[in-house]
Design a protein around this motif. Structure first.
Motif, PDB file in Angstrom:
ATOM      1  N   MET A   1       0.814  -1.211   0.000  1.00 56.24           N
ATOM      2  CA  MET A   1       0.000   0.000   0.000  1.00 56.24           C
ATOM      3  C   MET A   1       0.855   1.272   0.000  1.00 56.24           C
ATOM      4  N   GLY A   2       2.190   1.118  -0.051  1.00 50.81           N
ATOM      5  CA  GLY A   2       3.042   2.293  -0.100  1.00 50.81           C
ATOM      6  C   GLY A   2       2.865   3.178   1.114  1.00 50.81           C
ATOM      7  N   GLY A   3       2.573   4.447   0.861  1.00 47.45           N
ATOM      8  CA  GLY A   3       2.423   5.403   1.954  1.00 47.45           C
ATOM      9  C   GLY A   3       1.003   5.598   2.431  1.00 47.45           C
ATOM     10  N   TYR A   4       0.094   4.690   2.077  1.00 49.49           N
ATOM     11  CA  TYR A   4      -1.307   4.854   2.484  1.00 49.49           C
ATOM     12  C   TYR A   4      -1.384   4.971   4.008  1.00 49.49           C
ATOM     13  N   PRO A   5      -2.035   6.016   4.517  1.00 47.67           N
ATOM     14  CA  PRO A   5      -2.007   6.271   5.970  1.00 47.67           C
ATOM     15  C   PRO A   5      -2.756   5.229   6.791  1.00 47.67           C
ATOM     16  N   SER A   6      -2.274   5.036   8.009  1.00 45.28           N
ATOM     17  CA  SER A   6      -2.947   4.168   8.974  1.00 45.28           C
ATOM     18  C   SER A   6      -4.268   4.807   9.405  1.00 45.28           C
ATOM     19  N   PRO A   7      -5.162   4.049  10.038  1.00 44.72           N
ATOM     20  CA  PRO A   7      -6.416   4.653  10.525  1.00 44.72           C
ATOM     21  C   PRO A   7      -6.175   5.856  11.433  1.00 44.72           C
ATOM     22  N   GLU A   8      -5.126   5.786  12.262  1.00 42.01           N
ATOM     23  CA  GLU A   8      -4.823   6.909  13.164  1.00 42.01           C
ATOM     24  C   GLU A   8      -4.359   8.128  12.374  1.00 42.01           C
ATOM     25  N   ALA A   9      -3.491   7.889  11.395  1.00 47.10           N
ATOM     26  CA  ALA A   9      -3.006   8.998  10.574  1.00 47.10           C
ATOM     27  C   ALA A   9      -4.136   9.602   9.748  1.00 47.10           C
TER      28      ALA A   9
ATOM     29  N   ASN B   1      -6.084  11.990  11.817  1.00 40.65           N
ATOM     30  CA  ASN B   1      -5.365  13.258  11.946  1.00 40.65           C
ATOM     31  C   ASN B   1      -5.545  14.123  10.700  1.00 40.65           C
ATOM     32  N   LEU B   2      -5.537  13.491   9.535  1.00 44.17           N
ATOM     33  CA  LEU B   2      -5.756  14.236   8.303  1.00 44.17           C
ATOM     34  C   LEU B   2      -7.162  14.822   8.257  1.00 44.17           C
ATOM     35  N   LYS B   3      -8.123  14.047   8.678  1.00 45.28           N
ATOM     36  CA  LYS B   3      -9.512  14.510   8.669  1.00 45.28           C
ATOM     37  C   LYS B   3      -9.713  15.700   9.593  1.00 45.28           C
ATOM     38  N   ALA B   4      -8.869  15.802  10.621  1.00 44.16           N
ATOM     39  CA  ALA B   4      -9.001  16.889  11.590  1.00 44.16           C
ATOM     40  C   ALA B   4      -8.424  18.209  11.070  1.00 44.16           C
ATOM     41  N   GLN B   5      -7.644  18.157   9.975  1.00 48.09           N
ATOM     42  CA  GLN B   5      -7.033  19.360   9.426  1.00 48.09           C
ATOM     43  C   GLN B   5      -8.043  20.143   8.589  1.00 48.09           C
ATOM     44  N   HIS B   6      -7.720  21.413   8.409  1.00 48.78           N
ATOM     45  CA  HIS B   6      -8.644  22.283   7.678  1.00 48.78           C
ATOM     46  C   HIS B   6      -8.618  21.972   6.183  1.00 48.78           C
ATOM     47  N   SER B   7      -9.709  22.275   5.524  1.00 47.09           N
ATOM     48  CA  SER B   7      -9.823  22.165   4.078  1.00 47.09           C
ATOM     49  C   SER B   7      -9.630  23.574   3.487  1.00 47.09           C
ATOM     50  N   PRO B   8      -9.043  23.715   2.303  1.00 53.71           N
ATOM     51  CA  PRO B   8      -8.643  22.661   1.382  1.00 53.71           C
ATOM     52  C   PRO B   8      -7.350  21.968   1.802  1.00 53.71           C
ATOM     53  N   ARG B   9      -7.270  20.689   1.477  1.00 48.52           N
ATOM     54  CA  ARG B   9      -6.085  19.885   1.766  1.00 48.52           C
ATOM     55  C   ARG B   9      -5.506  19.358   0.461  1.00 48.52           C
ATOM     56  N   PHE B  10      -4.181  19.338   0.369  1.00 43.83           N
ATOM     57  CA  PHE B  10      -3.499  18.694  -0.751  1.00 43.83           C
ATOM     58  C   PHE B  10      -2.672  17.569  -0.147  1.00 43.83           C
ATOM     59  N   ILE B  11      -3.051  16.337  -0.463  1.00 39.60           N
ATOM     60  CA  ILE B  11      -2.426  15.157   0.138  1.00 39.60           C
ATOM     61  C   ILE B  11      -1.792  14.342  -0.979  1.00 39.60           C
ATOM     62  N   SER B  12      -0.527  13.975  -0.819  1.00 44.25           N
ATOM     63  CA  SER B  12       0.161  13.238  -1.873  1.00 44.25           C
ATOM     64  C   SER B  12       0.929  12.072  -1.290  1.00 44.25           C
TER      65      SER B  12
END
Length: 320
Positions: A82-90, A93-104
């Protein structure tokens, strides 16, 4: 083992500015997930967003890193990987950040659905034999691959049809790559992608992404250039080429599909822009950005002065 050795161009290229349609510009107000297949030219886009995210604060930028394993290339996808696919915990944390988000990251699609993000994917797709040879060269350069092991590495260690699988999504990273996998990838592009482009168009894609966040003028070095190659990507040995063609038939079809998709996208949404005032600076990604993490604002005159002194050779860096 030179696990952190990288090369970059010593010169800086001023990219042609673009204008994008109102429909596409609105995507900069939403979340974007960049599916960065290794060795497709996407490092420049990742560096651009690092600069934009920190400089303007207009977008939350996050890179999903591949967990390092001793003796294993971060570019290598094996079946089920899965490469860098984030864990459920990570992901929380991403969901808690403000939008707009650029995730790569080097990862399959799935993040938008699982994370409840509001936005679309983007990606680059490269001619599959050239991409695979570039990946082999990169792993050889960093000491993960010996020349005598290339045939085995290409024929069974590396997963087949990586680009098709990553775009099709998490559920397609194991097992056989089939017509259903290919169909899932093209359907995903049609339904959930803002844009997908061939690697040859990476400069134009970089300019389009910059325009989404209000940057009209971008200049950049070329990052993650392979400086110590086993083979020329355009003309590998016939036995290796045969192996890679056989294992990446769906990627070959996907690449041809993407070339047409990009042509259609640009015809409808992208026009040439104006460079504006010659003295207005370019957001510049300098050759040492991978190590310093720093960008600059340079005028065309300053960039030309830099290039005159650079000499055109590749620069070698030890990444942290």
């Amino acid at each position: 083992m030179q696990t952190n050795m990288s090369y970059a161009s010593s010169t800086i290229t001023m990219l042609s500015p673009v204008n994008v349609s109102d429909e596409i510009r609105k995507a900069g107000q939403e979340d974007i997930v960049f599916i960065h297949t290794p060795k497709t030219g996407g490092t420049n886009i990742a560096c651009l967003m690092k600069a934009i995210g920190a400089d303007s604060g207009s977008v939350f930028n996050h890179r999903c890193s591949v967990m390092r394993q001793e003796g294993v290339s971060p570019n290598l996808f094996k079946p089920g990987g899965m490469g860098g696919y984030p864990s459920p915990e990570a992901l929380e944390n991403l969901k808690a950040q403000h939008s707009p988000r650029f995730i790569s990251g080097h990862m399959p699609t799935g993040l938008i659905e699982e994370g409840g993000l509001q936005g679309r994917y983007i990606s680059l797709v490269r001619e599959p034999v050239a991409r695979a040879v570039s990946s082999l060269n990169f792993d050889y350069q960093r000491g993960y691959l010996a020349k005598e092991d290339v045939a085995t590495y290409a024929g069974s260690t590396m997963i087949d049809n990586l680009q098709t699988r990553l775009i099709a999504g998490k559920d397609h990273m194991d097992g056989e790559c089939t017509e259903d996998t290919y169909r899932a990838a093209t359907q995903k592009i049609n339904d959930e992608f803002l844009l997908v482009a061939p690697t040859e168009a990476v400069d134009a894609v970089t300019s389009v992404v910059a325009r989404l966040y209000g940057e009209e003028k971008v200049a950049t070095a070329r990052f993650q250039v392979t400086g110590n190659k086993l083979y020329d990507e355009k003309s590998p040995p016939e036995h290796l080429k045969s192996i890679l063609i056989g294992r990446n038939q769906f990627d070959t079809r996907l690449y041809k599909h993407v070339v047409k998709e990009w042509e259609n996208f640009t015809n409808h949404h992208v026009t040439g822009g104006q460079a504006g005032n010659e003295e207005s600076p370019y957001l510049t990604l300098p050759p040492d950005m991978l190590t310093t993490k720093a960008w600059k604002r340079l005028t065309a005159h300053e960039i030309n002065e830099h290039n005159q002194k650079a000499g055109g050779s590749l620069l070698r860096f030890q990444q942290k």
